[in-house]
Design a protein around this motif. Structure first.
Motif, PDB file in Angstrom:
ATOM      1  N   VAL A 158      24.477   9.467 -31.723  1.00  0.00           N
ATOM      2  CA  VAL A 158      25.865  10.229 -31.843  1.00  0.00           C
ATOM      3  C   VAL A 158      25.677  11.545 -31.390  1.00  0.00           C
ATOM      4  O   VAL A 158      24.524  12.056 -31.835  1.00  0.00           O
ATOM      5  N   GLU A 159      26.510  12.180 -30.338  1.00  0.00           N
ATOM      6  CA  GLU A 159      26.383  13.327 -29.745  1.00  0.00           C
ATOM      7  C   GLU A 159      27.477  14.302 -30.570  1.00  0.00           C
ATOM      8  O   GLU A 159      27.129  15.493 -30.330  1.00  0.00           O
ATOM      9  N   ARG A 160      28.608  13.721 -30.680  1.00  0.00           N
ATOM     10  CA  ARG A 160      29.713  14.592 -31.036  1.00  0.00           C
ATOM     11  C   ARG A 160      30.657  13.714 -31.887  1.00  0.00           C
ATOM     12  O   ARG A 160      30.803  12.515 -31.652  1.00  0.00           O
ATOM     13  N   ALA A 161      31.133  14.441 -32.748  1.00  0.00           N
ATOM     14  CA  ALA A 161      32.274  13.858 -33.735  1.00  0.00           C
ATOM     15  C   ALA A 161      33.384  15.053 -33.775  1.00  0.00           C
ATOM     16  O   ALA A 161      33.143  16.170 -34.195  1.00  0.00           O
ATOM     17  N   PHE A 191      37.389  16.009 -34.689  1.00  0.00           N
ATOM     18  CA  PHE A 191      38.859  15.487 -35.445  1.00  0.00           C
ATOM     19  C   PHE A 191      39.909  16.149 -34.491  1.00  0.00           C
ATOM     20  O   PHE A 191      39.959  17.244 -34.002  1.00  0.00           O
ATOM     21  N   ASN A 192      40.875  15.333 -34.540  1.00  0.00           N
ATOM     22  CA  ASN A 192      42.153  15.498 -33.440  1.00  0.00           C
ATOM     23  C   ASN A 192      43.202  15.626 -34.486  1.00  0.00           C
ATOM     24  O   ASN A 192      43.565  14.570 -35.309  1.00  0.00           O
ATOM     25  N   GLU A 193      43.554  16.965 -34.617  1.00  0.00           N
ATOM     26  CA  GLU A 193      44.718  17.208 -35.613  1.00  0.00           C
ATOM     27  C   GLU A 193      46.030  16.438 -35.344  1.00  0.00           C
ATOM     28  O   GLU A 193      46.796  16.313 -36.359  1.00  0.00           O
ATOM     29  N   GLU A 194      46.243  16.219 -34.085  1.00  0.00           N
ATOM     30  CA  GLU A 194      47.619  15.371 -33.715  1.00  0.00           C
ATOM     31  C   GLU A 194      47.612  14.060 -34.310  1.00  0.00           C
ATOM     32  O   GLU A 194      48.578  13.752 -34.781  1.00  0.00           O
ATOM     33  N   THR A 195      46.594  13.329 -33.941  1.00  0.00           N
ATOM     34  CA  THR A 195      46.376  12.087 -34.472  1.00  0.00           C
ATOM     35  C   THR A 195      45.727  11.677 -35.736  1.00  0.00           C
ATOM     36  O   THR A 195      45.815  10.670 -36.438  1.00  0.00           O
ATOM     37  N   GLY A 196      45.277  12.655 -36.275  1.00  0.00           N
ATOM     38  CA  GLY A 196      44.392  12.435 -37.605  1.00  0.00           C
ATOM     39  C   GLY A 196      43.148  11.652 -37.735  1.00  0.00           C
ATOM     40  O   GLY A 196      42.738  11.248 -38.692  1.00  0.00           O
ATOM     41  N   ARG A 197      42.653  11.698 -36.270  1.00  0.00           N
ATOM     42  CA  ARG A 197      41.395  10.517 -36.248  1.00  0.00           C
ATOM     43  C   ARG A 197      40.114  11.461 -35.526  1.00  0.00           C
ATOM     44  O   ARG A 197      40.619  12.494 -35.018  1.00  0.00           O
ATOM     45  N   TRP A 198      39.132  10.984 -36.013  1.00  0.00           N
ATOM     46  CA  TRP A 198      37.944  11.508 -35.246  1.00  0.00           C
ATOM     47  C   TRP A 198      37.584  10.884 -33.944  1.00  0.00           C
ATOM     48  O   TRP A 198      37.727   9.450 -33.857  1.00  0.00           O
ATOM     49  N   LEU A 199      37.193  11.427 -33.245  1.00  0.00           N
ATOM     50  CA  LEU A 199      36.706  10.810 -32.010  1.00  0.00           C
ATOM     51  C   LEU A 199      35.117  10.979 -31.957  1.00  0.00           C
ATOM     52  O   LEU A 199      34.853  12.200 -32.152  1.00  0.00           O
ATOM     53  N   VAL A 200      34.455   9.706 -31.766  1.00  0.00           N
ATOM     54  CA  VAL A 200      32.884   9.955 -32.054  1.00  0.00           C
ATOM     55  C   VAL A 200      32.149   9.662 -30.999  1.00  0.00           C
ATOM     56  O   VAL A 200      32.669   8.398 -30.294  1.00  0.00           O
ATOM     57  N   GLU A 201      31.247  10.337 -30.112  1.00  0.00           N
ATOM     58  CA  GLU A 201      30.915  10.051 -28.828  1.00  0.00           C
ATOM     59  C   GLU A 201      29.488  10.005 -28.919  1.00  0.00           C
ATOM     60  O   GLU A 201      29.004  10.741 -29.693  1.00  0.00           O
ATOM     61  N   THR A 202      28.844   9.080 -28.226  1.00  0.00           N
ATOM     62  CA  THR A 202      27.364   8.888 -28.143  1.00  0.00           C
ATOM     63  C   THR A 202      26.790   9.287 -26.719  1.00  0.00           C
ATOM     64  O   THR A 202      27.538   9.702 -25.926  1.00  0.00           O
ATOM     65  N   ARG A 239      22.460  18.584 -35.289  1.00  0.00           N
ATOM     66  CA  ARG A 239      22.332  17.967 -33.852  1.00  0.00           C
ATOM     67  C   ARG A 239      23.278  17.222 -33.370  1.00  0.00           C
ATOM     68  O   ARG A 239      23.226  16.806 -32.368  1.00  0.00           O
ATOM     69  N   ILE A 240      24.360  17.048 -34.259  1.00  0.00           N
ATOM     70  CA  ILE A 240      25.561  16.641 -33.746  1.00  0.00           C
ATOM     71  C   ILE A 240      26.666  17.570 -33.601  1.00  0.00           C
ATOM     72  O   ILE A 240      26.954  18.595 -34.556  1.00  0.00           O
ATOM     73  N   GLU A 241      27.329  17.605 -32.472  1.00  0.00           N
ATOM     74  CA  GLU A 241      28.452  18.468 -32.658  1.00  0.00           C
ATOM     75  C   GLU A 241      29.647  18.193 -33.080  1.00  0.00           C
ATOM     76  O   GLU A 241      30.341  17.116 -32.883  1.00  0.00           O
ATOM     77  N   VAL A 242      29.814  18.776 -34.399  1.00  0.00           N
ATOM     78  CA  VAL A 242      30.992  18.202 -35.463  1.00  0.00           C
ATOM     79  C   VAL A 242      31.841  19.215 -35.463  1.00  0.00           C
ATOM     80  O   VAL A 242      31.883  20.269 -35.610  1.00  0.00           O
ATOM     81  N   ARG A 243      33.154  18.796 -34.995  1.00  0.00           N
ATOM     82  CA  ARG A 243      34.190  19.899 -35.004  1.00  0.00           C
ATOM     83  C   ARG A 243      35.386  19.248 -35.828  1.00  0.00           C
ATOM     84  O   ARG A 243      35.811  18.405 -35.672  1.00  0.00           O
ATOM     85  N   GLY A 244      35.788  20.212 -36.689  1.00  0.00           N
ATOM     86  CA  GLY A 244      36.947  19.811 -37.522  1.00  0.00           C
ATOM     87  C   GLY A 244      38.242  20.707 -37.207  1.00  0.00           C
ATOM     88  O   GLY A 244      38.528  20.754 -36.147  1.00  0.00           O
ATOM     89  N   ARG A 245      38.955  20.958 -38.036  1.00  0.00           N
ATOM     90  CA  ARG A 245      40.379  21.804 -37.544  1.00  0.00           C
ATOM     91  C   ARG A 245      40.244  22.902 -36.642  1.00  0.00           C
ATOM     92  O   ARG A 245      39.267  23.562 -37.100  1.00  0.00           O
ATOM     93  N   GLY A 246      41.209  22.877 -35.848  1.00  0.00           N
ATOM     94  CA  GLY A 246      41.137  24.256 -34.929  1.00  0.00           C
ATOM     95  C   GLY A 246      39.816  24.136 -34.008  1.00  0.00           C
ATOM     96  O   GLY A 246      39.439  25.049 -33.522  1.00  0.00           O
ATOM     97  N   GLY A 247      39.067  22.913 -33.883  1.00  0.00           N
ATOM     98  CA  GLY A 247      38.042  22.788 -33.230  1.00  0.00           C
ATOM     99  C   GLY A 247      36.756  23.605 -33.829  1.00  0.00           C
ATOM    100  O   GLY A 247      35.913  23.902 -33.094  1.00  0.00           O
ATOM    101  N   ALA A 253      33.475  24.435 -35.352  1.00  0.00           N
ATOM    102  CA  ALA A 253      32.287  23.676 -35.419  1.00  0.00           C
ATOM    103  C   ALA A 253      31.421  23.790 -36.959  1.00  0.00           C
ATOM    104  O   ALA A 253      31.316  24.849 -37.669  1.00  0.00           O
ATOM    105  N   LEU A 254      30.892  22.687 -37.211  1.00  0.00           N
ATOM    106  CA  LEU A 254      30.233  22.743 -38.602  1.00  0.00           C
ATOM    107  C   LEU A 254      29.021  23.493 -38.544  1.00  0.00           C
ATOM    108  O   LEU A 254      28.620  24.065 -39.453  1.00  0.00           O
ATOM    109  N   SER A 255      28.195  23.524 -37.376  1.00  0.00           N
ATOM    110  CA  SER A 255      27.180  24.222 -37.370  1.00  0.00           C
ATOM    111  C   SER A 255      27.551  25.693 -37.331  1.00  0.00           C
ATOM    112  O   SER A 255      26.570  26.560 -38.099  1.00  0.00           O
ATOM    113  N   GLU A 256      28.693  26.423 -36.978  1.00  0.00           N
ATOM    114  CA  GLU A 256      28.856  27.548 -37.281  1.00  0.00           C
ATOM    115  C   GLU A 256      29.295  27.922 -38.902  1.00  0.00           C
ATOM    116  O   GLU A 256      28.900  28.854 -39.271  1.00  0.00           O
ATOM    117  N   LYS A 257      30.031  26.978 -39.200  1.00  0.00           N
ATOM    118  CA  LYS A 257      30.288  27.005 -40.877  1.00  0.00           C
ATOM    119  C   LYS A 257      29.205  27.229 -41.506  1.00  0.00           C
ATOM    120  O   LYS A 257      29.020  28.013 -42.480  1.00  0.00           O
TER     121      LYS A 257
END
Ligand code: N01
Length: 538
Positions: free
Chosen positions: A115-118, A120-131, A394-402, A404-408
């Motif tokens: 998994v490369e990226r996860a 969160f889409n605030e409009e749909t309330g769903r996670w998009l997980v990409e490999t 090592r995964i780009e995890v982004r939550g509300r407002g884009g 990044a978990l790594s920044e948090k």
């Protein structure tokens, strides 16, 4: 901020789980049991996580097999028989393969997929997980079962790329046999992995050079076949034993002696240490209640172990070098060995103390220390892991407002109960930073976390709620509590993977919850019972 974008091929699931080790397999099982559609992505070519990758010679668990197994299925418990008190990597991997087949989990798992990226889409309330391979799934819930010790760490040694021999890391061992017979071998690192590997390599190699920066505390496993009356009795008592472990301080099956090491006579202290020593391995932790909180008490245990090393190692100079000093027993996880100290009595084994003179470089022939070259055929790095946060960073995890978990987490990881992070709705961590996991028996923590997450998901679904998100206040309070508890122990100041000190540049924060497995469980249960206090549900 990153703009939300749809990938090429997208499939929809209720949940995506990252990782198919002990945690991911059980999470898959529980969510499927609830009727959810689930996709699991696993970077390895097989299930098993830690036990898939750590297949170095001598790899064995430091928790007894009876305690290092799932408790969720009576059938599984009754049909599986462990062959040894401490299970070998190969047996653990066979067990996890069996679980995957037994519960028909494989159709939901995609192997060889990182998994490369996860996002969160605030409009749909769903996670998009990409490999990395271009697959993508959308899911309501995203569970990171990525492991605490899953990213091997190799020191950045100048010249390693020009080394003409072979080199390996214990945590990314090849599936093919690595032969040491007749070879000159260097092992760098003397933590749990090195200590298990060294006696095995010592028997095969022509010459073995052990590069030790810090000596570890190690207690023999006293491993033995698991059969016989003791095993039958242990199996009968499994439920009682597991219940005890769940509510214990150490997360282990041994009762903790409630006394202080300083409140008893020297004779009684020695008697207690000898008894725990004979129990083997991690049972040593339970000798006295104050070993991990009182420096003077801790020193008595260290002295006992120093004496055991002096007894085992024939050369007094080598024995002195092998004595762990400068940090308390337990500050780094106690190692569990079979014949480690005895290996240094062999003529072909050489201890190179690099505490004051680190490895400067690797020449085409081998490690270079203080101007001395050690020509070898093979270098094994038993140099540990980017622990607790390595896989997630090592995964780009982004939550509300884009965000990044790594920044948090730039100044160190924060979480609520090690299970959730504010700003990342419906993202769940199994044994995340701030959980007690790595301080005891991780299987008991995994089962707890997976059960808790599964019940939280059920709670949302039963009430037709879409989102669950830790509040910043709850997260701040948990981080403060974790830090306070760690500060009351001897663990927080030690340079170890618990504190991130083993990886240069990593923020130094004690990443486990030292309040005890039982206390953690009580707190999590209370949160759930009270309707998920500290979480915003919507
Ligand atoms: O890793 P470690 P590990 N130059 O970080 C040394 C679990 N586990 O893979 O202490 C030279 O403990 C480093 O030295 P120092 C278990 O929870 C369990 O052994 O940083 N040396 C240390 O000696 C365990 O705690 C089992 O000074 C360097 C070693 O490498 C955890 O995994 C088996 C160096 C790393 O020790 C990690 O264990 C295996 C450098 N540049 C693992 N960098 C069992 O179940 C690091 N080191 C038994």
């Amino acid at each position: 901020m990153c703009a939300y974008r749809e990938p090429r091929h997208t499939a929809d699931y209720d949940a995506v789980v990252v990782g198919a080790g002990f945690a991911g397999l059980y999470q898959l099982y529980r969510l499927r049991e609830q009727g959810l559609t689930v996709r699991v992505f696993e970077a390895g070519g097989g299930v098993g996580g830690t036990w898939f990758w750590n297949r170095y010679p001598g790899a064995r668990c430091d928790v007894e097999s009876i305690d290092y197994q799932y408790a969720f299925s009576e059938e599984l418990l009754s049909e599986w028989r462990w062959s040894e008190r401490y299970p070998r990597q190969e047996e653990l991997l066979r067990y996890l393969d069996h679980v995957a087949d037994r519960f028909d989990l494989r159709p939901h798992i995609q192997l060889n997929t990182r998994v490369e990226r996860a996002v969160f889409n605030e409009e749909t309330g769903r996670w998009l997980v990409e490999t990395t391979g271009g697959d993508a799934v959308r899911a309501r819930y995203c569970v990171m079962a990525t492991g605490c010790l899953s990213v091997p760490w190799v020191p950045d040694l100048p010249g390693l790329e020009n080394f003409t021999g072979e080199w390996y890391h214990t945590g990314a061992w090849p599936t093919e046999d690595v032969g040491f017979t007749g070879k000159r071998v260097a092992v760098v690192g003397t933590g749990s992995s090195g200590i298990q590997l060294i006696p095995v390599v010592a028997e095969q190699a022509a010459e073995l050079f052990v590069f030790q920066r810090t000596a570890s505390f190690s207690v023999p496993a006293f491993n033995r076949p698991a059969g016989g009356a003791a095993a039958a009795e242990a199996n009968t008592g499994f439920r009682r034993r597991r219940e005890f472990t769940r509510h214990s301080v150490l997360g282990l099956s041994t009762p903790l002696n409630p006394q202080s090491a300083l409140a008893v006579s020297a004779d009684e202290r020695r008697r207690q240490y000898e008894a725990r020593w004979r129990m083997g391995g991690l049972h040593m932790y339970g000798a006295f209640a104050d070993l991990l909180v009182d420096r003077a008490a801790n020193a008595t245990a260290a002295e006992f172990l120093h004496d055991r090393i002096r007894e085992k190692v024939h050369d007094p100079g080598v024995a002195e070098q092998l004595l762990p000093r400068g940090y308390p027993l337990g500050g780094k996880r106690i190692c569990v060995d079979t014949g480690y100290y005895e290996a240094f009595n062999r003529d072909n084994v050489h201890l190179i103390d690099i505490k004051d003179t680190p490895i400067d470089a690797v020449t085409p022939r081998g490690p270079l220390v203080d101007g001395v070259e050690y020509p070898v055929d093979v270098i094994v790095f038993a140099t540990g892991f980017d622990a607790m946060t390595g896989a997630l960073s090592r995964i780009e995890v982004r939550g509300r407002g884009g965000a990044a978990l790594s920044e948090k987490w730039a100044a160190g990881p924060t979480s609520y109960l090690g299970l959730a992070v504010s700003g990342f709705p419906n993202l769940f961590l199994v044994t995340g930073p701030g959980s007690p996991s790595v301080l005891g028996n991780v299987i008991v923590s995994i089962e707890h976390d997976v059960d808790w997450i599964t019940e939280a998901v059920a709670h949302l679904r039963e009430r037709d709620l879409a989102l669950m998100e830790a509040t910043q206040d709850a997260e701040d309070a948990w981080v403060q509590h974790v830090s306070q508890v760690a500060g009351s122990t001897l663990l927080a100041d030690v340079g170890s993977w618990y504190t991130g000190a083993n990886v240069p540049g990593k923020p130094r924060v004690f990443m486990g919850y030292a309040g005890g497995a039982g206390e953690f469980r009580r707190r999590c249960e209370k949160v759930a019972r009270q309707g998920y206090t500290g979480f915003a549900l919507s």
